[in-house]
Design an enzyme around this catalytic site. Structure first.
Site, short mmCIF file in Angstrom:
data_model
loop_
_atom_site.label_atom_id
_atom_site.label_comp_id
_atom_site.label_asym_id
_atom_site.label_seq_id
_atom_site.Cartn_x
_atom_site.Cartn_y
_atom_site.Cartn_z
N GLY A 124 0.82 -1.19 0.00
CA GLY A 124 0.00 0.00 0.00
C GLY A 124 0.86 1.25 0.00
O GLY A 124 2.06 1.21 0.24
N GLY A 125 0.24 2.39 -0.29
CA GLY A 125 0.94 3.65 -0.20
C GLY A 125 1.46 4.18 -1.51
O GLY A 125 1.02 3.77 -2.59
N GLN A 126 2.43 5.09 -1.43
CA GLN A 126 2.85 5.85 -2.60
C GLN A 126 4.34 5.65 -2.88
O GLN A 126 4.83 4.53 -2.73
CB GLN A 126 2.44 7.31 -2.39
CG GLN A 126 0.93 7.43 -2.11
CD GLN A 126 0.41 8.83 -2.16
OE1 GLN A 126 0.79 9.65 -3.00
NE2 GLN A 126 -0.49 9.16 -1.22
N HIS A 128 14.72 4.06 -1.37
CA HIS A 128 15.61 3.19 -0.60
C HIS A 128 17.02 3.34 -1.15
O HIS A 128 17.21 3.51 -2.37
CB HIS A 128 15.20 1.72 -0.70
CG HIS A 128 13.86 1.42 -0.10
ND1 HIS A 128 13.50 1.84 1.16
CD2 HIS A 128 12.79 0.73 -0.59
CE1 HIS A 128 12.27 1.43 1.43
NE2 HIS A 128 11.83 0.76 0.39
N ALA A 170 9.86 5.31 7.83
CA ALA A 170 8.63 5.08 7.07
C ALA A 170 8.16 3.64 7.26
O ALA A 170 8.96 2.73 7.56
CB ALA A 170 8.86 5.35 5.58
N GLY A 181 5.58 0.72 5.40
CA GLY A 181 4.74 0.31 4.26
C GLY A 181 4.56 -1.19 4.31
O GLY A 181 5.54 -1.93 4.34
N GLY A 208 7.64 -3.70 5.32
CA GLY A 208 7.95 -3.38 6.70
C GLY A 208 8.30 -1.94 6.92
O GLY A 208 7.47 -1.05 6.67
N CYS A 263 6.22 9.44 0.13
CA CYS A 263 5.00 8.93 0.77
C CYS A 263 3.80 9.81 0.50
O CYS A 263 2.80 9.77 1.23
CB CYS A 263 5.20 8.75 2.27
SG CYS A 263 6.59 7.68 2.68
#
Length: 235
Positions: free
Chosen positions: A87-89, A93, A161, A163, A174, A192
């Site tokens: 999920g999310g935007q 990394h 963060a 996710g 994670g 995000c």
């Protein structure tokens, strides 16, 4: 990443006495390889064929897009972009950021996804406290935030963060914790989906805290045990 607790509810923890294996990688792991390994391990956990698993690693520089990612939030694709399946935007990394993929059986933890995300936040907050960093959670923004009065009234920066994805009641993906990444790399995205000028991104180093990755890993493990229970180090 997931940004609000309403989004968490759409994804449909109480500790269990179970074995959680803990593994730390010492060299960067390619993102696609990590996704493949994580999916296989989560499926084995769901089938009762493998222990729960926490996997600490770093990735080469890259951007990931969650299921709610908006194309206009990819401002400058400086690095490879991957579909994450979480999920999310958009998020970033790269080296200097500790990623922890957490594969736990949530059926053993009350089948409560909201509680699980709150526990992930608590894990990070306790880890940060060991370095005298005061991390805080926000009801409307998932993740861990640090107040930045030095930047102006109401300014806050995200230092960690979250996710996740849940499949067959096993968690995937994670958290990511900024130790000493190049924060300029976040400039290629709206991290995000949070684009308000008073909200930024920070790290241990940006806050004046110098810590090695092994030191952070040790703190993460101790705080994890406090929140989720004992772990077994994988050789």
């Amino acid at each position: 990443m997931i940004n609000t607790r309403d989004e968490i509810a759409a994804l449909g923890s109480v500790p269990a006495h179970t074995t959680i294996t803990w593994r730390v990688e010492t060299t960067p792991v390619a993102y696609e390889a990590a996704l493949t390994a994580m999916a296989a391990r989560a499926a084995a956990i769901a089938a009762g064929e493998a222990d729960e698993f926490v996997w600490l690693l770093e990735h080469p520089p890259l951007y990931t897009a969650g299921t709610s990612a908006r194309p206009e939030h990819l401002l400058e694709p400086r690095f490879p972009v991957f579909s994450a399946g979480r999920g999310g935007q958009f998020t970033y990394h790269g080296p200097g950021q500790r990623v922890a993929y957490v594969m736990l059986d949530l059926k053993r933890r009350g089948s409560d996804v909201r509680r699980f995300v709150t526990d992930l936040e608590e894990w990070l907050i306790r880890t940060l406290a060991r370095f005298n960093i005061h991390g805080e959670r926000r009801e409307d923004r998932v993740g861990v935030w640090v107040r930045r009065p030095d930047k102006g009234e109401g300014h806050e920066d995200k230092i960690a963060a979250i996710g996740i994805r849940v499949k067959r009641w096993v968690s995937l993906h994670g958290v990511s914790l900024n130790v000493d990444p190049d924060l300029r790399h976040f400039g290629g995205i709206v991290p995000c989906g949070v684009g308000e000028p008073r909200f930024g991104v920070t790290s241990f180093l940006d806050l004046g805290r110098v810590a090695s990755m092994p030191e952070v890993d040790m703190a993460l493990r101790r705080a994890f045990v406090d929140v989720f229970g004992p772990v077994r180090q994988e050789p």
